[in-house]
Scaffold this motif. Structure first.
Motif, mmCIF file in Angstrom:
data_model
loop_
_atom_site.group_PDB
_atom_site.id
_atom_site.type_symbol
_atom_site.label_atom_id
_atom_site.label_comp_id
_atom_site.label_asym_id
_atom_site.label_seq_id
_atom_site.Cartn_x
_atom_site.Cartn_y
_atom_site.Cartn_z
ATOM 1 N N ALA A 116 0.832 -1.202 0.000
ATOM 2 C CA ALA A 116 0.000 0.000 0.000
ATOM 3 C C ALA A 116 0.868 1.254 0.000
ATOM 4 C CB ALA A 116 -0.931 -0.006 1.213
ATOM 5 N N ILE A 117 1.857 1.279 0.894
ATOM 6 C CA ILE A 117 2.749 2.439 0.978
ATOM 7 C C ILE A 117 3.508 2.624 -0.334
ATOM 8 C CG2 ILE A 117 4.775 3.386 2.138
ATOM 9 C CD1 ILE A 117 2.362 3.467 3.921
ATOM 10 N N VAL A 118 4.056 1.539 -0.855
ATOM 11 C CA VAL A 118 4.886 1.629 -2.056
ATOM 12 C C VAL A 118 4.044 2.004 -3.272
ATOM 13 C CG1 VAL A 118 6.419 0.343 -3.573
ATOM 14 C CG2 VAL A 118 6.553 -0.007 -1.115
ATOM 15 N N LEU A 119 2.844 1.424 -3.381
ATOM 16 C CA LEU A 119 2.001 1.746 -4.532
ATOM 17 C C LEU A 119 1.579 3.211 -4.537
ATOM 18 C CD1 LEU A 119 -0.334 -1.389 -4.840
ATOM 19 C CD2 LEU A 119 1.383 -0.620 -6.484
ATOM 20 N N VAL A 120 1.218 3.738 -3.356
ATOM 21 C CA VAL A 120 0.726 5.113 -3.292
ATOM 22 C C VAL A 120 1.855 6.111 -3.488
ATOM 23 C CG1 VAL A 120 -0.292 6.866 -1.792
ATOM 24 C CG2 VAL A 120 -1.311 4.596 -1.936
ATOM 25 N N TRP A 121 2.927 5.973 -2.710
ATOM 26 C CA TRP A 121 3.941 7.027 -2.718
ATOM 27 C C TRP A 121 4.990 6.844 -3.804
ATOM 28 C CZ3 TRP A 121 1.787 10.745 -0.536
ATOM 29 C CH2 TRP A 121 1.011 10.575 0.616
ATOM 30 N N VAL A 122 5.363 5.625 -4.142
ATOM 31 C CA VAL A 122 6.385 5.409 -5.166
ATOM 32 C C VAL A 122 5.750 5.318 -6.554
ATOM 33 C CG1 VAL A 122 8.290 3.940 -5.926
ATOM 34 C CG2 VAL A 122 7.860 4.237 -3.485
ATOM 35 N N ALA A 123 4.763 4.413 -6.697
ATOM 36 C CA ALA A 123 4.174 4.187 -8.028
ATOM 37 C C ALA A 123 3.253 5.323 -8.446
ATOM 38 C CB ALA A 123 3.410 2.865 -8.037
ATOM 39 N N TRP A 124 2.389 5.783 -7.514
ATOM 40 C CA TRP A 124 1.362 6.753 -7.889
ATOM 41 C C TRP A 124 1.872 8.196 -7.794
ATOM 42 C CZ3 TRP A 124 -1.737 10.119 -4.613
ATOM 43 C CH2 TRP A 124 -2.800 10.720 -5.289
ATOM 44 N N TRP A 125 2.195 8.641 -6.586
ATOM 45 C CA TRP A 125 2.517 10.046 -6.399
ATOM 46 C C TRP A 125 3.857 10.433 -7.022
ATOM 47 C CZ3 TRP A 125 0.190 14.201 -6.359
ATOM 48 C CH2 TRP A 125 0.740 15.398 -5.872
ATOM 49 N N ALA A 126 4.794 9.503 -7.091
ATOM 50 C CA ALA A 126 6.067 9.813 -7.750
ATOM 51 C C ALA A 126 6.032 9.378 -9.216
ATOM 52 C CB ALA A 126 7.217 9.136 -7.009
ATOM 53 N N GLY A 127 5.867 8.084 -9.468
ATOM 54 C CA GLY A 127 5.982 7.559 -10.818
ATOM 55 C C GLY A 127 4.892 7.990 -11.769
ATOM 56 N N LEU A 128 3.614 7.836 -11.363
ATOM 57 C CA LEU A 128 2.525 8.156 -12.281
ATOM 58 C C LEU A 128 2.438 9.652 -12.555
ATOM 59 C CD1 LEU A 128 0.207 7.103 -13.977
ATOM 60 C CD2 LEU A 128 -1.300 7.358 -11.987
ATOM 61 N N VAL A 129 2.675 10.475 -11.546
ATOM 62 C CA VAL A 129 2.643 11.921 -11.773
ATOM 63 C C VAL A 129 3.753 12.327 -12.733
ATOM 64 C CG1 VAL A 129 2.890 14.179 -10.695
ATOM 65 C CG2 VAL A 129 1.518 12.432 -9.577
ATOM 66 N N MET A 130 4.953 11.761 -12.566
ATOM 67 C CA MET A 130 6.035 12.069 -13.502
ATOM 68 C C MET A 130 5.665 11.624 -14.915
ATOM 69 S SD MET A 130 9.681 11.500 -11.520
ATOM 70 C CE MET A 130 9.386 9.803 -11.063
ATOM 71 N N ALA A 131 5.080 10.430 -15.037
ATOM 72 C CA ALA A 131 4.668 9.953 -16.355
ATOM 73 C C ALA A 131 3.596 10.847 -16.958
ATOM 74 C CB ALA A 131 4.146 8.520 -16.253
ATOM 75 N N THR A 132 2.785 11.465 -16.117
ATOM 76 C CA THR A 132 1.692 12.301 -16.602
ATOM 77 C C THR A 132 2.222 13.531 -17.329
ATOM 78 O OG1 THR A 132 0.197 11.546 -14.874
ATOM 79 C CG2 THR A 132 -0.322 13.648 -15.913
ATOM 80 N N TYR A 133 3.202 14.237 -16.743
ATOM 81 C CA TYR A 133 3.692 15.426 -17.436
ATOM 82 C C TYR A 133 4.823 15.127 -18.413
ATOM 83 C CZ TYR A 133 6.837 15.540 -13.297
ATOM 84 O OH TYR A 133 7.711 15.231 -12.285
ATOM 85 N N LEU A 134 5.440 13.951 -18.324
ATOM 86 C CA LEU A 134 6.486 13.591 -19.283
ATOM 87 C C LEU A 134 5.926 12.884 -20.510
ATOM 88 C CD1 LEU A 134 9.298 12.274 -16.891
ATOM 89 C CD2 LEU A 134 9.221 14.464 -18.095
ATOM 90 N N VAL A 135 4.796 12.183 -20.360
ATOM 91 C CA VAL A 135 4.215 11.414 -21.466
ATOM 92 C C VAL A 135 2.794 11.856 -21.744
ATOM 93 C CG1 VAL A 135 3.689 9.128 -22.366
ATOM 94 C CG2 VAL A 135 5.688 9.438 -20.900
ATOM 95 N N GLY A 136 1.873 11.581 -20.816
ATOM 96 C CA GLY A 136 0.471 11.932 -21.019
ATOM 97 C C GLY A 136 -0.357 11.501 -19.831
ATOM 98 N N ASN A 137 -1.591 11.980 -19.772
ATOM 99 C CA ASN A 137 -2.454 11.763 -18.615
ATOM 100 C C ASN A 137 -3.290 10.504 -18.776
ATOM 101 O OD1 ASN A 137 -3.964 12.019 -16.298
ATOM 102 N ND2 ASN A 137 -5.326 13.587 -17.134
ATOM 103 N N ALA A 138 -2.924 9.446 -18.065
ATOM 104 C CA ALA A 138 -3.683 8.195 -18.082
ATOM 105 C C ALA A 138 -4.597 8.070 -16.867
ATOM 106 C CB ALA A 138 -2.720 7.003 -18.126
#
Length: 456
Positions: A116-138
């Motif tokens: 839960a911790i890793v998915l929220v803070w590493v995958a979502w808030w760090a990884g997915l947000v970076m992917a959002t402005y570097l690639v696109g909004n999924a």
């Protein structure tokens, strides 16, 4: 002219003067560290501010409106099976939410071993947000709250009309609350609390859907959906009716991404929220916080007060730039219109600072993320990647690139909004001065050793 620019430039010079020698390294979440390089802080910050100022001078030579319009209007179609991607995204999002809840309540208590911790803070808030402005909004496809509350739209009266400005202000307030909760609560270390918070947010979304309708809630009110939509406007890939479209990065920011004063406030809140998250982990903040608490102010008052006061300061500084843009241009266009048009350029700054703040954190904890995905209820011992020393400079580069993009976006917006060439250039004077201040503030935070906020 010089008198109008004195406030942000003076603040930037004061910031450089009081900080001594910086340990220049990439930003990350609290507790992560990077290699350092001893650099006089006044030189480090002044160089960053000078780069932004010089980029404005260089952009000022580009006065061919058609050339600027061609750059921002360039597109290439990227055919994509939208329905298949949407279905796959919904499946992944709901599955990840289920893992978050189950692992949060029943998984290991060690934060870096809890999925839960890793998915929220590493995958979502760090990884997915970076992917959002570097690639696109999924996020619209992945958003489990959107998917799980959709059946509620069948029992409501459909979409309800909601004042767009009030909805944006409500999103701003929600976002500031989320930033405050993230900073002051142990959500990054308490998986049970994190799982309960996720369920609470789902309940809030359900209430919102019942109150204003599914499309209205996620299209105008929900702060997370609006945040991802804002960051997605920086990305080179955008969704279209025919699939996907490739554009020049940040080109969409010259369009009407923001339409109301509440939307301006939300953009400022995005920028300030990321800045605040980094600021409270600096040694300078720790010194100030201890002095204020020793003077009798409770920590429970200090942190929300600093959050609100900082937001007001950033908001008022931006509106000062909009009002001065109208005077220096000069133009009959009112300050509110200029504020709305120029506000999206700040999203490039926010994206650059987010990348500086989280890239090292995300990469160093990627092994823990892989372990959590492969064995969410019983992952092996968490490991951190040892990153090369040169990666520590990416944070500074990200801040500068974000500000350079913001300068170019503001330049394109000015030529789109104002008829005269000299008008368009002069309208950017105050905004550039504010961006120099934002640049120096962000670089100073990135340069500081990351630590835990006191009294939390």
């Amino acid at each position: 002219m010089l008198r109008r620019l004195a406030h942000p430039l003076g603040a930037g010079l004061a910031l450089a003067a009081v900080c001594g020698v910086a340990a220049a390294h990439g930003g990350s979440l609290r507790g992560a560290s990077g290699s350092s390089l001893a650099v006089p802080t006044w030189l480090f910050l002044s160089t960053g501010g000078a780069v932004v100022g010089a980029s404005f001078l260089l952009a000022s030579f580009v006065t061919d409106r058609q050339f600027v319009a061609d750059i921002h209007g360039w597109r290439r179609a990227l055919p994509a099976p939208r329905r298949l991607l949407a279905w796959a995204g919904q499946t992944v999002g709901v599955a990840a939410f289920a893992v978050l809840v189950v692992a949060g309540f029943f998984g290991p208590t060690d934060p870096l071993r809890n999925a839960a911790i890793v998915l929220v803070w590493v995958a979502w808030w760090a990884g997915l947000v970076m992917a959002t402005y570097l690639v696109g909004n999924a996020w619209p496809a992945l958003d489990p709250f959107r998917t799980l509350t959709r059946p509620l739209s069948w029992v409501t009266d459909g979409v309800r009309d909601l004042d767009a400005d009030r909805a944006a202000w409500a999103s701003t307030a929600f976002l500031l609350v989320l930033v405050w909760v993230e900073v002051v609560s142990p959500l990054a270390d308490a998986p049970r609390l994190l799982a309960a918070t996720a369920l609470g947010y789902l309940a809030l979304a359900a209430v919102g859907v019942l109150a204003v309708g599914h499309d209205t809630w996620f299209g105008e009110v929900d702060p997370v959906a609006r945040l991802f939509r804002a960051y997605g406007a920086v990305a080179p890939v955008e969704r279209t009716e025919d699939g996907l479209s490739l554009r020049v990065p940040a080109a969409r920011l010259t369009e009407r991404v923001v339409n109301t004063s509440g939307g301006v406030a939300f953009v400022v809140a995005v920028l300030w929220g990321t800045t605040y998250d980094g600021l409270v982990g600096t040694p300078a903040w720790a010194t100030v916080a201890r002095a204020v608490v020793d003077a009798g102010v409770p920590p429970a008052v200090l942190y929300p007060a600093a959050l609100l006061l900082g937001f007001v300061a950033f908001h008022q500084l931006y509106w000062w730039a909009a009002r001065n843009a109208r005077e220096t241009a000069p133009t009959y266009t009112d300050a509110a219109t200029l504020a709305v048009r120029f506000a999206p350029s700040l999203l490039a700054i926010a994206a650059g600072y987010h990348l500086a703040h989280y890239l090292v954190y995300f990469l160093s904890l990627s092994p823990a993320l892989v372990s959590a995905v492969l064995a969410p209820l019983d992952p092996p011992m968490a490991m951190r990647l040892v990153l090369p020393a040169w990666l520590s400079g990416v944070g500074v580069a990200a801040v500068l690139v974000g500000h350079l993009l913001a300068i170019w976006v503001a330049h394109g917006t000015a030529f789109d909004e104002l008829p005269g060439r000299l008008q368009a250039i002069r309208s950017q004077y105050a905004l550039t001065a504010v961006m120099v201040f934002y640049t120096m503030s962000s670089m100073w935070i990135v340069s500081q050793p990351a630590g835990s906020p006191p009294f939390l």
